[in-house]
Design an enzyme around this catalytic site. Structure first.
Site, PDB file in Angstrom:
ATOM      1  N   HIS A 101       0.835  -1.201   0.000  1.00 49.06           N
ATOM      2  CA  HIS A 101       0.000   0.000   0.000  1.00 49.06           C
ATOM      3  C   HIS A 101       0.866   1.246   0.000  1.00 49.06           C
ATOM      4  O   HIS A 101       2.056   1.210   0.301  1.00 49.06           O
ATOM      5  CB  HIS A 101      -0.908   0.044   1.232  1.00 49.06           C
ATOM      6  CG  HIS A 101      -0.134   0.209   2.522  1.00 49.06           C
ATOM      7  ND1 HIS A 101       0.632  -0.790   3.070  1.00 49.06           N
ATOM      8  CD2 HIS A 101      -0.008   1.284   3.350  1.00 49.06           C
ATOM      9  CE1 HIS A 101       1.199  -0.355   4.184  1.00 49.06           C
ATOM     10  NE2 HIS A 101       0.837   0.901   4.371  1.00 49.06           N
ATOM     11  N   ASP A 103       0.297   5.019   1.908  1.00 46.86           N
ATOM     12  CA  ASP A 103      -0.532   5.379   3.065  1.00 46.86           C
ATOM     13  C   ASP A 103      -1.754   6.203   2.679  1.00 46.86           C
ATOM     14  O   ASP A 103      -1.643   7.214   1.969  1.00 46.86           O
ATOM     15  CB  ASP A 103       0.308   6.150   4.096  1.00 46.86           C
ATOM     16  CG  ASP A 103       1.322   5.229   4.758  1.00 46.86           C
ATOM     17  OD1 ASP A 103       1.009   4.042   4.952  1.00 46.86           O
ATOM     18  OD2 ASP A 103       2.431   5.707   5.063  1.00 46.86           O
ATOM     19  N   HIS A 246       4.642   0.291   0.177  1.00 41.88           N
ATOM     20  CA  HIS A 246       5.444  -0.452   1.137  1.00 41.88           C
ATOM     21  C   HIS A 246       4.630  -1.560   1.779  1.00 41.88           C
ATOM     22  O   HIS A 246       3.397  -1.585   1.684  1.00 41.88           O
ATOM     23  CB  HIS A 246       6.050   0.474   2.200  1.00 41.88           C
ATOM     24  CG  HIS A 246       5.034   1.248   2.983  1.00 41.88           C
ATOM     25  ND1 HIS A 246       4.410   2.374   2.497  1.00 41.88           N
ATOM     26  CD2 HIS A 246       4.522   1.055   4.221  1.00 41.88           C
ATOM     27  CE1 HIS A 246       3.575   2.851   3.396  1.00 41.88           C
ATOM     28  NE2 HIS A 246       3.612   2.054   4.465  1.00 41.88           N
ATOM     29  N   ARG A 261       5.014   7.009  14.420  1.00 46.45           N
ATOM     30  CA  ARG A 261       4.988   7.477  13.029  1.00 46.45           C
ATOM     31  C   ARG A 261       4.289   8.823  12.931  1.00 46.45           C
ATOM     32  O   ARG A 261       3.248   9.020  13.547  1.00 46.45           O
ATOM     33  CB  ARG A 261       4.234   6.454  12.180  1.00 46.45           C
ATOM     34  CG  ARG A 261       4.437   6.638  10.699  1.00 46.45           C
ATOM     35  CD  ARG A 261       3.599   5.663   9.915  1.00 46.45           C
ATOM     36  NE  ARG A 261       2.373   6.309   9.508  1.00 46.45           N
ATOM     37  CZ  ARG A 261       1.462   5.751   8.707  1.00 46.45           C
ATOM     38  NH1 ARG A 261       1.647   4.538   8.254  1.00 46.45           N
ATOM     39  NH2 ARG A 261       0.377   6.405   8.376  1.00 46.45           N
TER      40      ARG A 261
HETATM   41  C1  SIN Z   1       3.057   1.266   7.805  1.00 49.55           C
HETATM   42  O1  SIN Z   1       2.448   0.770   6.872  1.00 49.55           O
HETATM   43  O2  SIN Z   1       3.059   2.465   8.017  1.00 49.55           O
HETATM   44  C2  SIN Z   1       3.879   0.382   8.716  1.00 49.55           C
HETATM   45  C3  SIN Z   1       5.247   0.204   8.191  1.00 49.55           C
HETATM   46  C4  SIN Z   1       6.085  -0.653   9.093  1.00 49.55           C
HETATM   47  O3  SIN Z   1       5.651  -0.980  10.204  1.00 49.55           O
HETATM   48  O4  SIN Z   1       7.197  -0.996   8.708  1.00 49.55           O
END
Ligand code: SIN
Length: 270
Positions: A101, A103, A246, A261
């Protein structure tokens, strides 16, 4: 590429670089900030080691790249609504981002970028894979590029979050964006559909839309477009959501992986 104030070591020829010479806790000079803007434009995702920002410093670092966005689906920390905890341990039933995905493409203005700091990571496992959507687009045939040109797709968060949070009575974001978008900084085109949020291509009948999307979802997983990041405690990944996807690998259960995050606000894709 040469940088004035930082050292930037590419991890693959297409995507990803490790940056040295910056303490993201700040303060950062204007020249450092300029270099970081160039590094993220050049490499799509950049990584930092040995960082220990506090919550305010993490937010201040994010704000060097734009306003901070509030996550449209997952609540932030009580005192810091712009910060989302990324946490998995022996009690976890799911982790964030296990499928490919970008974000929150469900938002009307999906985030420009995300900055993830992990302070606790398993000794082995818990990597994050990033894929270049510039390269995924550029690898398509001229015929396929022409076919996709001008198509738009629906990105719906409801199928993602409703099953995860069945007790929350909320309608999540759902918006329509171009299938191929143009990066506002680099001017490059990238594929902008993903298997987490994208539900259909608006201009196609459902069976044709499903077939095209399934082809694209499979196409973007080509390892040639990827970099795989091996976390260490106190590493940071900063990715550009406008040109990457990612996936977080949950191969470390029941160990703990934990951090914070922030998300940098974006603009309407075109
Ligand atoms: C996410 O999709 O923001 C998580 C990425 C991660 O935990 O490496």
């Amino acid at each position: 590429m040469s940088y004035q104030t930082i050292s930037v070591r590419p991890l693959t020829l297409r995507i990803g670089a490790e940056v040295e010479g910056v303490d993201i806790a700040g303060p950062l000079s204007n020249a450092q900030v300029d270099d970081l803007h160039r590094a993220i434009a050049d490499h799509q995702v950049i990584f930092f080691r040995d960082q220990q920002p506090n919550r305010d410093q993490l937010k201040a670092f994010g704000r060097l790249f734009g306003d901070l966005a509030i996550h449209s689906a997952v609540p932030g920390l009580d005192d810091h609504p712009e910060i989302v905890a990324i946490h998995a341990d022996a009690d976890s039933k799911f982790v964030a981002g296990e499928d490919w995905h970008s974000d929150l493409t469900c938002d009307a203005e999906p985030p420009m970028g995300s900055i993830l700091w992990l302070h606790t990571v398993p000794e082995v496992g818990g990597d994050t894979l990033f894929a270049s959507m510039y390269d995924a687009y550029e690898a398509l045939s001229p015929r396929m590029k022409a076919y996709l040109d001008g198509l738009t797709a629906e990105h719906d968060a409801n199928p993602v979050y409703r099953p995860l949070f069945p007790d929350v009575d909320k309608r999540y974001a759902c918006n329509i964006h171009p299938v191929v978008r143009t990066h506002p900084v680099t001017g490059r085109k990238s594929l902008f559909v993903n298997s987490s949020y994208t539900t259909r291509i608006m201009e196609l009948p459902k069976p044709e839309s499903d077939a095209v999307l399934n082809f694209l979802y499979q196409h973007v997983t080509n390892p040639k477009f990827q970099v795989r990041f091996r976390w260490r405690p106190n590493s940071v990944a900063f990715w550009d959501n406008r040109c990457t996807q990612h996936l977080a690998v949950w191969d470390y259960f029941p160990q703990t992986r934990s951090g914070l995050r922030v998300t940098v606000a974006g603009t309407k894709p075109y």
